[in-house]
Design a protein around this motif. Structure first.
Motif, short mmCIF file in Angstrom:
data_model
loop_
_atom_site.label_atom_id
_atom_site.label_comp_id
_atom_site.label_asym_id
_atom_site.label_seq_id
_atom_site.Cartn_x
_atom_site.Cartn_y
_atom_site.Cartn_z
N THR A 195 0.84 -1.19 0.00
CA THR A 195 0.00 0.00 0.00
C THR A 195 0.88 1.24 0.00
N LEU A 196 0.76 2.06 -1.04
CA LEU A 196 1.54 3.29 -1.11
C LEU A 196 0.88 4.36 -0.24
N GLY A 197 1.71 5.10 0.47
CA GLY A 197 1.19 6.17 1.32
C GLY A 197 2.32 6.93 1.96
N PRO A 198 1.99 7.97 2.73
CA PRO A 198 3.04 8.76 3.38
C PRO A 198 3.67 7.98 4.52
N GLN A 199 4.90 8.34 4.86
CA GLN A 199 5.58 7.80 6.03
C GLN A 199 6.71 8.73 6.41
N VAL A 200 6.53 9.43 7.52
CA VAL A 200 7.59 10.31 7.99
C VAL A 200 8.85 9.49 8.24
N GLY A 201 9.98 9.99 7.78
CA GLY A 201 11.24 9.29 7.94
C GLY A 201 11.48 8.21 6.90
N GLY A 202 10.54 8.05 5.97
CA GLY A 202 10.68 6.99 4.97
C GLY A 202 11.43 7.40 3.72
N ASN A 203 11.69 8.72 3.56
CA ASN A 203 12.43 9.25 2.41
C ASN A 203 11.79 8.92 1.07
N MET A 204 10.45 8.73 1.06
CA MET A 204 9.77 8.40 -0.19
C MET A 204 8.51 9.24 -0.40
N GLY A 205 8.38 10.34 0.35
CA GLY A 205 7.21 11.18 0.19
C GLY A 205 5.94 10.40 0.47
N ASN A 206 4.99 10.45 -0.48
CA ASN A 206 3.73 9.72 -0.34
C ASN A 206 3.77 8.36 -1.00
N SER A 207 4.96 7.89 -1.36
CA SER A 207 5.09 6.62 -2.06
C SER A 207 5.82 5.57 -1.23
N TYR A 208 5.76 5.70 0.08
CA TYR A 208 6.32 4.66 0.94
C TYR A 208 5.46 3.40 0.81
N VAL A 209 6.10 2.24 0.77
CA VAL A 209 5.38 0.97 0.58
C VAL A 209 5.10 0.35 1.94
N HIS A 210 3.84 0.36 2.35
CA HIS A 210 3.44 -0.21 3.64
C HIS A 210 3.13 -1.70 3.47
N GLN A 211 3.76 -2.52 4.29
CA GLN A 211 3.62 -3.97 4.18
C GLN A 211 3.00 -4.56 5.45
N HIS A 212 2.39 -5.74 5.30
CA HIS A 212 1.87 -6.55 6.43
C HIS A 212 0.91 -5.73 7.31
N ARG A 213 0.11 -4.89 6.69
CA ARG A 213 -0.75 -3.95 7.41
C ARG A 213 -2.04 -4.64 7.84
N LEU A 214 -2.30 -4.70 9.14
CA LEU A 214 -3.52 -5.33 9.65
C LEU A 214 -4.73 -4.55 9.16
N ILE A 215 -5.69 -5.28 8.52
CA ILE A 215 -6.93 -4.63 8.10
C ILE A 215 -8.16 -5.27 8.73
N ASP A 216 -8.06 -6.54 9.19
CA ASP A 216 -9.23 -7.17 9.80
C ASP A 216 -8.83 -8.38 10.61
N LEU A 217 -9.68 -8.73 11.59
CA LEU A 217 -9.54 -9.95 12.37
C LEU A 217 -10.82 -10.76 12.19
N LEU A 218 -10.72 -11.90 11.51
CA LEU A 218 -11.91 -12.70 11.21
C LEU A 218 -12.47 -13.39 12.46
N THR A 219 -11.67 -13.48 13.50
CA THR A 219 -12.10 -14.15 14.72
C THR A 219 -12.34 -13.14 15.84
N GLY A 220 -12.54 -11.89 15.51
CA GLY A 220 -12.82 -10.88 16.52
C GLY A 220 -11.57 -10.44 17.25
N GLN A 221 -11.77 -9.62 18.30
CA GLN A 221 -10.66 -8.98 18.98
C GLN A 221 -9.62 -9.96 19.53
N TRP A 222 -10.08 -11.03 20.18
CA TRP A 222 -9.13 -11.90 20.86
C TRP A 222 -9.19 -13.36 20.41
N GLY A 223 -9.91 -13.66 19.35
CA GLY A 223 -9.89 -15.01 18.82
C GLY A 223 -11.07 -15.86 19.23
#
Length: 575
Positions: A195-223
């Protein structure tokens, strides 16, 4: 409302001790999980945020741990805390799940991480007994976990139907030994990569590549509870996830999904886990998508070198592709790409330069060879004509408290640097203004910011205009890692030019002596094309001679400065 359905095909009620005589080997009826005892696998949960300066260092450390332990280390990046709060138009990478996981870790700063939500005495980032670790502790903690036996193995398969955007996730856990607790919890996390986006300290402006980003938990908060946790027990389940088009306005790309599963004791200690990238169904045999065409900046060179991105949306491997492109409906040019592109892989391609005739608005048209799905094979982008400036070029730069991160240069049509400047900490929070009179038709100005975060609040940024007030680049502090802009200079005088218009250099070319006239009370600096100073003269008379007999053959720049105005002229030394 949850975006998934739990289809509870529960096979978790098998006990070897009581049922083996009846079922025999049916107790091992699993399909994907190993029944052989294994060491623990690492689940590294990293707490991060797009406005966290040192978080890119944490990302690099975590990725290196995974790279060195393929198949045994799984990363979950959780955007939480104050540094994850979006500012202005920044994307919101937070989820409804992340803050609670963050809170239970006991962290006191970012980036922080937990390795299997386990306490490592003496290494806690916060109070004794907490699980948060600073980034320098992650590798040692991961190695410790990888060296320990696990009493349960996990496995996961995921299949995405690209037509319906439904992901089916099959999971299993097999207990090779007794759990010390009667009930464990099984967790299924959905992540998104690339996912491209901003990242302070990333030296890539708005094109920093965000990896392994949590978007959902199919088993709820604690499983989901596992109640059969004795040796030989098997837990299995299937989850059907309707992949949303977006989360918090950020598109969910099915080709970038990842699934990580793990078993925990209560909400903390993680026994072990596993992960997978989905496989895909419902795909056409051959489908190359012209995914994007990079913006084209106005140019005075008469050629452009387009950059495009292609993506394989088909089931078959892509190894060759004809790309046809033209500008302003002029002659087409064909480039044959060769490579090896699997399903959902993409590649950026720099096309060879193509010449064109300048118009007020120019259109670049590109198409890729037709295939099973043709509506995504063509694209176009427009770009303006280059600006025509007159006379003096005025550069204004208002620095921030990190002036040493900035530098700039002007280049001619051959790419030679004809003016440049870099800054030090002594230049912090100062306003600099420069005036140049260039002896060149096609110019390029380049601004650089090594931090990639632009000019911060204490500085107004950079602007560029000519002597008649034509704005080449409007005052701007949000420059990211920098920018490049081309413009034409016709060499005639602007309204604010001074008598440097009368400066002449002769003979040109020369072999021994260069004469510079009409330069009274000026400073003369001679540079080679590497930017090295060859000669400096101050308080010049109306006519000065420069001995160039010792210069190597080639082109040089004479920079003449007087009363705040600078004129730069090129001359050539021959032998």
């Amino acid at each position: 409302m949850k975006l998934f359905l739990l289809l509870k095909k529960m096979k978790k009620k098998i006990y070897l001790g009581t049922l083996m005589s009846f079922f025999g080997l049916c107790a091992f009826a699993q399909t994907i999980v190993s029944t052989t005892p294994e060491n623990r696998k690492v689940i590294l949960e990293e707490f991060t945020g797009i406005n966290c300066t040192f978080c890119p260092q944490g990302h690099a450390i975590a990725q290196n741990i995974q790279n060195n332990n393929q198949g045994d280390v799984f990363l979950i990046n959780i955007h939480s805390g104050s540094f994850a709060n979006p500012n202005g138009s920044q994307p919101d990478f937070r989820t409804q799940w992340g803050q609670a996981i963050d809170n239970q870790s006991g962290l006191i700063g970012y980036p922080a991480g937990t390795v299997n939500r386990q306490n490592f005495p003496g290494q806690e980032q916060g109070n004794n007994g907490t699980t948060a670790l600073s980034r320098g502790q992650w590798a040692g903690a991961a190695n410790a976990v990888l060296g320990e036996n696990s009493y349960a193995n996990t496995a996961v398969n995921a299949v995405v139907d690209v037509q319906t955007r439904i992901m089916t996730v099959d999971v299993e856990a097999f207990y090779t030994d007794n759990s010390p607790v009667a009930t464990n919890k099984f967790n299924v996390a959905v992540l998104q990569n690339n996912t491209l986006g901003p990242q302070v300290g990333g030296n890539m402006g708005n094109s920093y590549v965000h990896q392994h980003r949590l978007i959902d938990l199919l088993t709820g908060q604690w499983g989901e509870d596992i109640t059969n946790t004795t040796s030989g027990s098997l837990f299995s389940n299937q989850y059907v996830y309707a992949i949303p088009d977006d989360i918090n306005g950020i598109p969910v790309r099915i080709e970038d999904l990842e699934v990580v599963v793990f078993i925990s004791e209560t909400t903390q200690y993680i026994v072990s886990g596993n992960g997978t990238l989905p496989t895909y169904t419902g795909i056409s045999s051959n489908d190359i998508n012209l995914k994007s065409i990079s913006d084209v900046n106005p140019t005075c060179l008469g050629t452009i070198s387009p950059v495009i991105s292609i993506e394989n949306l088909g089931a078959n491997q892509a190894t060759t592709l004809d790309i046809t492109y033209s500008v302003n409906q002029g002659p087409s040019q064909v480039y044959t790409w060769t490579g090896d592109l699997s399903t959902f892989q993409e590649e950026e391609i720099a096309l060879p330069a193509i010449a064109f005739n300048q118009q007020a608005t120019n259109t670049l048209s590109i198409s890729v060879a037709s295939d099973d799905v043709n509506e995504n094979n063509e694209g176009a982008t427009s770009f303006d004509a280059v600006l025509e400036t007159i006379g003096t070029i005025i550069l204004t730069f208002d620095t921030d408290t990190f002036a040493h991160q900035n530098s700039w240069d002007f280049r001619d049509s051959s790419g030679n640097i004809i003016e440049s400047e870099s800054y030090t900490s002594s230049d912090d929070n100062q306003l600099f203004s420069y005036r140049f009179n260039f002896d060149a038709d096609c110019l390029e100005f380049n601004m650089y910011d090594t931090s990639g975060n632009g000019i911060l609040g204490s500085g107004d940024g950079v602007s560029l205009e000519d002597g008649n007030g034509l704005v080449i680049y409007a005052l701007n502090s949000d420059i990211g890692s920098g920018f490049s802009i081309q413009f034409n200079s016709d060499g005639v005088l602007g309204l604010e030019d001074n008598n440097l218009e009368m400066v002449t250099l002769y003979p040109n070319p020369t072999s021994d002596v260069l004469t510079i006239s009409n330069i009274e009370n000026a400073t003369i600096e001679i540079y080679n094309l590497l930017g090295q100073v060859m000669t400096i003269k101050t308080n010049s008379s109306n006519q000065e001679t420069i001995d160039v007999s010792g210069y190597a053959a080639g082109a040089y720049m004479a920079k003449i400065s007087s009363a705040g105005i600078t004129s730069t002229k090129k001359f050539v030394v021959v032998k």
